[in-house]
Motif scaffolding. Structure first.
Motif, PDB file in Angstrom:
ATOM      1  N   THR A  99      41.289  38.825  39.159  1.00 48.28           N
ATOM      2  CA  THR A  99      42.499  37.609  40.039  1.00 48.28           C
ATOM      3  C   THR A  99      41.607  36.532  40.336  1.00 48.28           C
ATOM      4  O   THR A  99      40.196  36.905  40.763  1.00 48.28           O
ATOM      5  N   ASN A 145      39.596  42.335  42.023  1.00 51.68           N
ATOM      6  CA  ASN A 145      39.951  42.791  41.631  1.00 51.68           C
ATOM      7  C   ASN A 145      39.915  43.257  39.499  1.00 51.68           C
ATOM      8  O   ASN A 145      40.573  43.340  38.737  1.00 51.68           O
ATOM      9  N   PRO A 199      46.185  32.397  44.417  1.00 57.31           N
ATOM     10  CA  PRO A 199      44.928  33.912  43.385  1.00 57.31           C
ATOM     11  C   PRO A 199      46.221  33.940  42.031  1.00 57.31           C
ATOM     12  O   PRO A 199      47.638  33.867  42.259  1.00 57.31           O
ATOM     13  N   GLU A 200      45.998  34.250  40.669  1.00 59.98           N
ATOM     14  CA  GLU A 200      46.952  34.615  39.857  1.00 59.98           C
ATOM     15  C   GLU A 200      46.281  35.686  39.541  1.00 59.98           C
ATOM     16  O   GLU A 200      44.054  35.340  38.891  1.00 59.98           O
ATOM     17  N   PRO A 201      46.275  36.934  38.534  1.00 53.77           N
ATOM     18  CA  PRO A 201      45.876  38.148  38.344  1.00 53.77           C
ATOM     19  C   PRO A 201      46.068  37.805  36.664  1.00 53.77           C
ATOM     20  O   PRO A 201      46.714  37.274  36.172  1.00 53.77           O
TER      21      PRO A 201
END
Length: 160
Positions: free
Chosen positions: A83, A72, A90-92
């Motif tokens: 991300t 992303n 997973p972390e934005p």
């Protein structure tokens, strides 16, 4: 107008523009070859968006790696969102370009370092550019291997 050309701020904008162009190309075409990035940023910058647990763990600055897995990636003129995977979570993230402290691509021994320092009259921005030749320069903490580079500081050209 003070009659002086503000080379420091002009370089600052130019180098942020370079990062914008590189990340825009990567968002459209993926990372080419062995290219990968270590991006260190100020986690306390007001427009940085990261998970609370990351902000608590890295209260001043954080270095992220864009290499094997990222998702992303979106780039605007103000910053970028991506991300990343933190221990299978997973972390934005959203990182404004003004929050970036270093941008390094160790695959080609290229890097940018943005430094802020206070002077007696006003806060000024200094920029160091890591070039592809010269003596060893310490790589960011997550980097494996050493980068050979010269650091050119704008301070050496500043009038006193």
């Amino acid at each position: 107008m003070s009659g002086l050309i503000d080379y420091g701020n002009l370089m600052h904008r130019a180098m942020r523009g370079l990062i914008f162009e590189v990340l825009t190309d990567v968002a459209q075409n993926e990372l080419p070859g062995e290219h990968h990035f270590f991006i260190t940023f100020d986690t306390s910058h007001p427009q940085v968006e990261i998970a609370d647990w990351l902000a608590e763990r890295y209260p001043g600055e954080m270095t992220v790696v864009m290499q094997h897995w990222y998702d992303n990636l979106s780039v605007t003129t103000e910053g970028f969102g991506v991300t990343l995977n933190f221990g299978d979570a997973p972390e934005p993230l959203y990182i404004p370009f003004d929050a970036i402290k270093t941008f390094v691509d160790p695959s080609v021994e290229f890097g940018l370092r943005f430094e802020n320092s206070d002077t007696e009259e006003a806060e000024t921005t200094e920029l160091s550019v890591v070039q592809e030749r010269g003596e060893a320069d310490p790589a960011p903490e997550p980097a494996t291997g050493e980068a050979n580079a010269d650091i050119v500081s704008l301070d050496s050209f500043r009038k006193t």
